[in-house]
Design an enzyme around this catalytic site. Structure first.
Site, PDB file in Angstrom:
ATOM      1  CG  ASP A 149      -1.904   1.167   1.242  1.00 45.94           C
ATOM      2  OD1 ASP A 149      -1.621   2.183   0.581  1.00 45.94           O
ATOM      3  OD2 ASP A 149      -2.955   1.060   1.894  1.00 45.94           O
ATOM      4  CG  HIS A 150       0.800   4.416  -2.991  1.00 44.18           C
ATOM      5  ND1 HIS A 150      -0.371   3.914  -3.509  1.00 44.18           N
ATOM      6  CD2 HIS A 150       0.608   5.752  -2.839  1.00 44.18           C
ATOM      7  CE1 HIS A 150      -1.230   4.910  -3.665  1.00 44.18           C
ATOM      8  NE2 HIS A 150      -0.663   6.030  -3.274  1.00 44.18           N
ATOM      9  CG  HIS A 186      -4.895   4.512   0.265  1.00 40.64           C
ATOM     10  ND1 HIS A 186      -3.910   3.570   0.090  1.00 40.64           N
ATOM     11  CD2 HIS A 186      -5.147   5.010  -0.983  1.00 40.64           C
ATOM     12  CE1 HIS A 186      -3.592   3.492  -1.191  1.00 40.64           C
ATOM     13  NE2 HIS A 186      -4.332   4.355  -1.851  1.00 40.64           N
TER      14      HIS A 186
END
Length: 512
Positions: free
Chosen positions: A200-201, A263
């Site tokens: 998950d960036h 996120h």
């Protein structure tokens, strides 16, 4: 406005970065390498690591995709690196790095293609001395994840022969609880859990990682980080852009799947988790999982959904979601989602958490706002001479993007003969403190994966825990189709029902 002073010099900062451990020799194999992610994010991130001296000397990149790109792939990646920020064409390390990039064309279900790929990787090992180290990166559409994983296992490419083998899986990791479990099972049949890095960036962003430092490295905040002092918490992930030509993808996703399940829930866990026993993967993951499992089931009345219609952004008229390319003109896909949830544990019982995410909102802003309770005795609220009126509550605002930093709001006396007060902000700004960084968040995550450090990656238990919260909402929404879409104008802050949603608790959204 108050500011903060950073007590570290640029030289000390660079020295601390050089102290990072360098990975063992390896090849990064990117499936779906012809896509935008590789050119705009992954290759620039790898080169930034090279610039910082954090890549092994014996290193190579192999792109894998269906298109016959041949030698043009490396040149195209060079352009991506130059346009990725912070890289000069004359950088002395650039050309040597580009020479380590090669390409293999194949269909992802092609048995012979994997045989040829394995031979190519063996040849790369010989040429660059990478000694069998493999980091597979699945940057393809999710439909190909299981097939690629199966083929890697079928062709003996998933188990280390001489060195380590790991795999990074991009989001979305499933589209509901059932599909996430099925994908987890598929991946675990081929790779051991310690080999799997679900990325998950957002977790690569310095400001997200700084939440843990802010909470657990400062003795003044943790004692008040609980239900006794905190009134409520808001988490906002607002985008001012639309769907950017990704109509088919977004039609199958929506805001809840695209942003909220991953996120926003990750941000929630960092804000709400208990202190871990150490900053290691298992300790961090354990505390995050406790948070998600302590969230009560979210009833339909504690959810809001919206879809943007035509509006004005920056003085320019923009079209509504249903008018976007390759979107159903009668689409019921949500571009905005808001949730009210409670975490039923000792620290947070009774404290509401408000989460929202959406597109075409008033501005781009990802922010966490912690509002504290008012003091029990309002000594200054009735001062008729106060230019600011009623004293506002103390707030800590953690800005994830784009104006990265932290602000603390408190009351201060206005100069003069009366006891008048006004709120002031004490600001910490990343740009002012540490300068502008060209890093995109993938640097840290790629480096950690090469090092085998899974601290900032999702575990299967966490993925399934967050999907178990989101899937009932998706099912309830499917059973009760919205009748008012589109229900907010592009450029606004979402549907009116979202404001009512908070006002029933006596709160309002903070639109910074």
């Amino acid at each position: 406005m108050a500011t903060t002073e950073v007590l570290i010099s640029p030289e000390q900062l660079r020295a601390s970065q050089r102290a990072e451990r360098i990975p063992d020799p390896c090849v990064v194999v990117i499936f779906g390498a012809s896509g935008d992610l590789t050119k705009r994010k992954l290759l620039p991130a790898l080169f930034h690591l090279e610039q910082s001296g954090l890549l092994p000397e014996k290193f190579a990149v192999v792109g894998v995709a269906r298109r016959p790109l041949g030698d043009s792939f490396a040149a195209d990646m060079r352009d991506g690196i130059l346009n990725g920020g912070g890289v000069e064409a004359g950088d002395p390390k650039l050309e040597a790095f580009v020479r380590k990039i090669s390409y293999h064309a194949m269909n992802f279900d092609d048995h012979d293609g994997y045989i040829a790929l394995k031979k190519m990787l063996d040849s790369v090992d010989q040429q660059y001395g990478t000694n069998g180290g493999r980091l597979y990166y699945l940057a393809t559409a999710p439909d190909y994840f299981a097939e690629i994983i199966h083929q890697l296992g079928e062709h003996g490419m998933a188990k280390p022969e001489k060195n380590w083998v790991r795999v990074i899986v991009e989001k979305p990791f499933g589209h509901d609880l059932q599909s996430a479990r099925a994908l987890n099972d598929d991946v675990n049949q081929v790779f051991e859990e310690e080999q799997i890095f679900r990325i998950d960036h957002y977790l690569g962003k310095e400001t997200v990682q700084n939440i843990l430092v802010f909470r657990f490295a400062n003795g003044i905040f943790e004692p008040v980080w609980n239900r006794n002092y905190i009134d409520h918490v808001q988490i906002t992930a607002a985008e001012d852009i639309g769907i950017e030509g990704r109509g088919p993808f977004y039609e199958g996703a929506g805001a809840l799947r695209d942003v909220m399940q991953n996120h926003v829930m990750e941000l929630l866990s960092f804000v709400a988790m208990e202190p871990p026993s150490s900053f290691e993967a298992n300790s961090i993951r354990t505390e995050k999982l406790k948070v998600w499992r302590a969230v009560e089931p979210i009833p339909l009345e504690d959810t809001v959904r919206g879809q943007y219609g035509p509006g004005v952004m920056g003085g320019v008229a923009v079209k509504g979601y249903r008018e976007e390319d390759r979107v159903n003109p009668n689409s019921l896909t949500e571009t905005y989602a808001a949730l009210r949830l409670r975490i039923e544990n000792w620290r947070w019982a009774g404290v509401p958490f408000y989460l929202r995410a959406g597109k075409r909102l008033g501005k781009r802003s990802t922010e966490i706002t912690v509002q504290f309770k008012q003091p029990p005795m309002h000594l200054f609220t009735n001062d008729k001479n106060s230019p600011c009126g009623v004293i506002e509550p103390n707030i800590i605002s953690m800005r994830i993007q784009p104006d990265e930093g932290i602000a603390l709001r408190f009351a201060a006396k206005v100069p003069g003969p009366s006891m008048s007060s006004c709120p002031v902000n004490m600001n910490f700004n990343y740009k002012d403190a540490f300068g502008v960084s060209s890093a995109n968040g993938y640097e840290r995550l790629l480096l950690d994966a090469m090092l085998g450090d899974a601290t900032l990656f999702a575990h299967r238990d966490g993925v399934e825990a967050t999907w178990s919260l989101m899937t009932p909402i998706l099912q309830a929404w499917a059973s009760h189709p919205p009748r008012d879409f589109p229900n907010y104008a592009a450029g606004s802050w979402g549907p009116a029902s979202s404001d009512v949603f908070l006002s029933r608790d006596g709160h309002f959204w903070r639109n910074s």
